[in-house]
Write an enzyme that holds these catalytic residues in place. Structure first.
Site, short mmCIF file in Angstrom:
data_model
loop_
_atom_site.label_atom_id
_atom_site.label_comp_id
_atom_site.label_asym_id
_atom_site.label_seq_id
_atom_site.Cartn_x
_atom_site.Cartn_y
_atom_site.Cartn_z
N GLY A 86 68.62 15.86 107.10
CA GLY A 86 67.20 15.70 106.81
C GLY A 86 66.57 14.58 107.62
O GLY A 86 65.36 14.60 107.89
N GLU A 92 65.73 16.14 110.79
CA GLU A 92 64.64 17.10 110.53
C GLU A 92 63.31 16.37 110.39
O GLU A 92 62.27 16.84 110.86
CB GLU A 92 64.96 17.92 109.27
CG GLU A 92 66.15 18.87 109.51
CD GLU A 92 66.54 19.65 108.29
OE1 GLU A 92 66.94 19.01 107.30
OE2 GLU A 92 66.46 20.89 108.31
N ALA A 120 69.45 13.89 103.56
CA ALA A 120 69.19 14.03 102.13
C ALA A 120 70.21 13.20 101.35
O ALA A 120 71.32 12.95 101.83
CB ALA A 120 69.32 15.49 101.74
N GLU A 134 74.74 19.47 108.10
CA GLU A 134 74.69 20.14 106.79
C GLU A 134 75.83 21.14 106.59
O GLU A 134 76.35 21.30 105.49
CB GLU A 134 73.35 20.89 106.63
CG GLU A 134 72.16 19.98 106.34
CD GLU A 134 71.49 19.44 107.60
OE1 GLU A 134 72.14 19.45 108.68
OE2 GLU A 134 70.35 19.00 107.51
C1 LIG Z 1 69.63 20.36 102.89
C2 LIG Z 1 70.42 19.22 103.30
C3 LIG Z 1 69.90 18.16 103.94
C4 LIG Z 1 68.46 18.10 104.26
C5 LIG Z 1 70.73 17.03 104.34
O1 LIG Z 1 70.26 16.13 104.93
S1 LIG Z 1 72.36 17.04 103.90
C6 LIG Z 1 72.93 15.43 104.39
C7 LIG Z 1 73.20 15.40 105.84
N1 LIG Z 1 73.71 14.11 106.20
C8 LIG Z 1 74.98 13.88 106.34
O2 LIG Z 1 75.81 14.74 106.20
C9 LIG Z 1 75.36 12.48 106.72
C10 LIG Z 1 76.43 11.96 105.82
N2 LIG Z 1 76.77 10.58 106.13
C11 LIG Z 1 77.50 10.24 107.20
O3 LIG Z 1 77.87 11.02 108.02
C12 LIG Z 1 77.88 8.80 107.31
O4 LIG Z 1 77.80 8.24 106.03
C13 LIG Z 1 76.97 7.98 108.26
C14 LIG Z 1 77.24 8.42 109.70
C15 LIG Z 1 75.50 8.14 107.93
C16 LIG Z 1 77.34 6.48 108.12
O5 LIG Z 1 78.74 6.34 108.32
P1 LIG Z 1 79.48 4.97 107.95
O6 LIG Z 1 78.74 3.84 108.50
O7 LIG Z 1 80.90 5.16 108.35
O8 LIG Z 1 79.37 4.83 106.38
P2 LIG Z 1 79.99 5.72 105.22
O9 LIG Z 1 80.18 7.11 105.65
O10 LIG Z 1 81.15 5.01 104.64
O11 LIG Z 1 78.78 5.72 104.18
C17 LIG Z 1 78.37 4.50 103.55
C18 LIG Z 1 77.95 4.84 102.15
O12 LIG Z 1 76.79 5.67 102.18
C19 LIG Z 1 77.02 6.85 101.44
N3 LIG Z 1 76.29 7.93 102.09
C20 LIG Z 1 76.32 8.25 103.38
N4 LIG Z 1 75.49 9.25 103.64
C21 LIG Z 1 74.92 9.58 102.47
C22 LIG Z 1 73.96 10.55 102.08
N5 LIG Z 1 73.42 11.38 102.97
N6 LIG Z 1 73.63 10.61 100.79
C23 LIG Z 1 74.15 9.76 99.89
N7 LIG Z 1 75.06 8.80 100.19
C24 LIG Z 1 75.43 8.73 101.48
C25 LIG Z 1 78.52 7.04 101.47
O13 LIG Z 1 78.95 7.83 100.42
C26 LIG Z 1 78.99 5.61 101.37
O14 LIG Z 1 78.87 5.27 100.01
P3 LIG Z 1 79.91 4.28 99.32
O15 LIG Z 1 81.25 4.88 99.54
O16 LIG Z 1 79.76 2.97 100.03
O17 LIG Z 1 79.50 4.25 97.88
#
Ligand SMILES: C/C=C(\C)C(=O)SCCNC(=O)CCNC(=O)[C@H](O)C(C)(C)COP(=O)(O)OP(=O)(O)OC[C@H]1O[C@@H](n2cnc3c(N)ncnc32)[C@H](O)[C@@H]1OP(=O)(O)O
Length: 719
Positions: free
Chosen positions: A100, A103, A61, A123
């Site tokens: 998500g 999922e 998400a 999550e």
């Molecule tokens: C209910 C809830 C539901 C259904 C969910 O899905 S909750 C979200 C679950 N997902 C996560 O927790 C994943 C979060 N992200 C990560 O773990 C990592 O970002 C990654 C493994 C996906 C990639 O890692 P990496 O390559 O090291 O890059 P960064 O972590 O630095 O991320 C890059 C930029 O993307 C932004 N980001 C990452 N994930 C999300 C997200 N899910 N939503 C919005 N933005 C996301 C992150 O903030 C970085 O942004 P900037 O710093 O470059 O602006």
């Protein structure tokens, strides 16, 4: 935000497109709904592949949308439609399938993953649970014990583990989308009844209540008050005991409580704060995106005490060739054995070969002539460190970066010993250095952008969360910590016990109370520093009151314990008693309570009742006030930097965001009011006086934490 094409004649290809991680924003969800409808309605399409653009399936998400008004189609019905489809739906997983994203893949009938892909339901780390059916489908697919593990920890699994667990059907080393298309062609027209996970019965576990209770107890112990892991256990239990539709209802109920909780807000703030600190900028104008780090071919560590050993291990594990230096052969060989043991243990845990060959050992500083960067980790003594810096400056090739692992000494003074002060920075690691995630990178007024960029990048390579901070006594972390420990000692003088103070702090969510930490690290460390600073010991000015130093209140309690040889765990006695020297289990010590009573009597102090609320307010608000001063002084660039330091280096409970975020949750007016109250009661403790930035923020209506930087900027421009 989701592209559609038809390939190989009969395969509909849906590509999620929302860089950088293809998060499921409203637009992406709408895109999926539209393209799935298109694929299912196209008679030429016999099967469908869903993939993500740019080598990443989906990061889940869109976390930025949390807390805002929901727009776009919801995830649950979208995934349900995919699962109910009568054409095979295949997820082609590259990079990450998280939250998500996984999922969505679990709603598909088949999952093909690249061997380098990582999958998980993280999550819980955001204060939530997998509430798009993940908590109900995963246990049905892989069984309750494995699902409990993945969902309550949020850990990511490799493709190989995912295959073994049964999360994916196939793993490929080649082009994932091609493999998925080939697979989709092979399953076109085949019945799908056995492929819809929501229709599976949950695999039987002999005593599900006992299993869940067992996990619940473990989770409660490690969660330190976090509520999401507990809700995760409850959701998985629902999957094991209820039909799917009722399980989904339970998932929804549990999620509703978590979604609006302060803990979820704190954890989501923490997620972005951790990323924000990597985008450092310092007062000289240098910043992360315009400064180029220097390539590091070979690095050195000087001093192989506890810190030096940990740093060496972390460098070798990061794949860097390291040369280490100790003064005497005997200590060098002892350290070599210890470092090798640590590397062997780490390698065994990770199932890899120990990188022993990355390290060479020497007693000769001249051997450092060709290294690109040196980390000095000698004894915490300014005279000694200065000498080492002068020697290094003479020995190392031009351009070598000189870093000091001091925990609080003046980095500028050390820089002044070098011919190239612009190449000097602090790299403050936390013990044990190969385990702890935090690194404070301390820049001085002369530090070059390249020096800061190199240290920050090296930290990242070592798996650390690196935060750039300015140079001052104690930097950010220890400068704030001093106020926290000082208040704790004052509370003992006023009537509290170490047990009471620690209990309040542990109930707040710290893994260990302040006095237990002090016993663990050793009271003698601080005592030595205070003696050097002439605050303790024989050098205290004669005629000086025991409880006043430099005109301020001072608590000599820790010094008095040290004078009795009570250094903490290492001597079996400190603020607590232990069964033997080196013992780990703290027990309340009647001797200590008697000692406190005598001390109070001797100084005419009357013990009063102190409750947990006062302990938290005094210890935490004093520290927070110092955090505001640090922002005022420009030592930390923003509240996120302080919060990341506290979460990753000092055990601040992550579900409370960090001290600065927490102050916003409590309410800045309240923090200000309580500080004013305590300052009035203790005018001899100037640090309790609310600082200017806090007052200014309250005067501006207590803006949310992400707006503080504007107020700080204005304050700085007026100075
Ligand atoms: C209910 C809830 C539901 C259904 C969910 O899905 S909750 C979200 C679950 N997902 C996560 O927790 C994943 C979060 N992200 C990560 O773990 C990592 O970002 C990654 C493994 C996906 C990639 O890692 P990496 O390559 O090291 O890059 P960064 O972590 O630095 O991320 C890059 C930029 O993307 C932004 N980001 C990452 N994930 C999300 C997200 N899910 N939503 C919005 N933005 C996301 C992150 O903030 C970085 O942004 P900037 O710093 O470059 O602006």
């Amino acid at each position: 935000m989701a592209q559609y094409s038809r390939i190989s004649g009969s395969v509909g290809l849906i590509t999620l497109s929302n860089p950088p991680v293809n998060a499921l924003s409203a637009a992406v969800r709408q895109g999926i709904v539209d393209t799935v409808e298109k694929a299912l309605g196209d008679p030429q399409v016999k099967s469908v592949v869903i993939c993500g653009q740019d080598g990443i399936f989906c990061g889940g998400a869109d976390i930025k949308e949390f807390g805002k008004n929901m727009s776009g189609p919801p995830l649950i019905p979208m995934i349900h439609t995919i699962e109910c489809a009568t054409k095979p739906m295949v997820a082609a997983i590259e990079g990450s399938a998280l939250g998500g994203g996984l999922e969505l893949a679990l709603g598909c009938h088949y999952r093909i993953a690249h061997s380098k892909a990582r999958l998980g339901l993280p999550e819980v780390t955001l204060g939530l649970l997998p509430a798009a059916g993940g908590s109900q489908r995963l246990p049905r697919l892989i069984g309750v014990p494995a699902a409990l593990d993945l969902i309550t920890t949020g850990r990511h699994v490799t493709a190989a583990e995912a295959l073994q667990l049964g999360i994916v059907d196939q793993v490929t080393d080649h082009a994932t989308v091609d493999a998925a298309v080939k697979f989709a062609l092979s399953v076109a027209g085949k019945p799908l009844d056995t492929r819809r996970i929501s229709t599976y019965p949950c695999p039987h576990v002999s005593d599900v209540d006992a299993l869940c209770e067992n996990v619940m107890q473990k989770v409660r112990k490690s969660a330190h008050g976090a509520i999401a892991p507990i809700a995760c256990v409850q959701a998985v239990r629902a999957a094991a005991t209820l039909p799917y539709t009722q399980g989904m209802e339970r998932e929804k109920e549990l999620m509703a409580t978590l979604y609006t909780s302060g803990q979820a807000r704190a954890l989501q703030y923490s997620f972005f704060a951790q990323r924000a600190v990597s985008k450092w900028r310092i007062p000289s104008g240098a910043r992360w995106d315009t400064s180029t780090p220097r390539p590091l071919h070979k690095v050195a560590v000087i001093g192989l005490g506890t810190m030096g050993r940990g740093i060496t291990v972390a460098l070798a594990q990061a794949g860097l060739p390291v040369i280490t230096v100790e003064t005497h052969e005997k200590q060098l060989m002892e350290a070599k054995r210890a470092v090798s043991d640590m590397l062997n243990r780490g390698a065994k845990r990770r199932g890899v070969a120990p990188p022993l060959d990355k390290i060479s050992y020497s007693c000769n500083l001249q051997d450092l002539a060709d290294v690109d960067l040196v980390i000095e980790a000698v004894f915490e003594d300014m005279t000694l460190k200065k000498k080492v810096f002068r020697q290094l400056s003479a020995v190392c090739k031009p351009g070598t970066l000189l870093c000091t692992n001091t925990s609080g000494l003046d980095v500028d003074q050390l820089a002044s010993q070098s011919r190239n002060p612009e190449l000097v920075v602090g790299m403050h690691f936390f013990a044990p250095a190969h385990v702890m995630k935090l690194l404070e990178v301390v820049y001085g007024p002369q530090s070059s952008p390249q020096a800061v960029a190199t240290a920050m990048q090296l930290g990242k390579k070592m798996g650390k969360v690196s935060v750039a901070v300015g140079n001052c006594r104690g930097f950010v972390g220890n400068r704030m910590l001093k106020l926290y420990t000082e208040q704790a000692s004052f509370l003992l003088e006023e009537g509290a016990t170490p047990d009471l103070v620690d209990q309040a702090i542990e109930e707040f969510g710290f893994p260990m109370g302040v006095f237990k930490v002090s016993d663990l690290s050793g009271l003698d460390v601080g005592w030595r520093i205070r003696k050097e600073e002439k605050l303790a010991g024989l050098s205290v000015a004669s005629g000086q009151s025991t409880r006043i130093r430099e005109g301020r209140r001072y608590s000599p309690l820790a010094d008095l314990l040290c004078e009795q040889g009570r250094f903490g765990q290492k001597t079996g006695r400190g603020w607590y008693q232990y069964d033997k020297p080196g013992g780990r289990v703290a027990r309340s010590d009647p001797w200590l309570h008697h000692f406190l009573e005598e001390y109070r009597a001797q100084h005419g102090l009357v013990a009063r009742h102190i409750d947990h609320q006062e302990v938290l307010e005094r210890c935490l608000y004093a520290m927070i006030n110092e955090g505001f001063r640090i922002l005022e002084d420009g030592i930390a660039a923003g509240p996120e930097d302080i919060d990341v330091i506290y979460v990753f280096g000092y055990g601040w409970p992550r579900h409370r965001g960090g001290p600065m975020f927490y102050s916003g949750m409590v309410g800045l007016e309240k923090v200000l009011e309580r500080l004013e109250h305590y300052y009035q009661a203790h005018p001899d403790v100037p640090h309790l006086q609310p600082c200017r930035l806090l007052r200014r923020l309250v005067a501006r209506g207590s803006p949310p934490v992400h707006k503080w930087r504007e107020v700080i900027k204005n304050l700085h421009s007026q100075l």
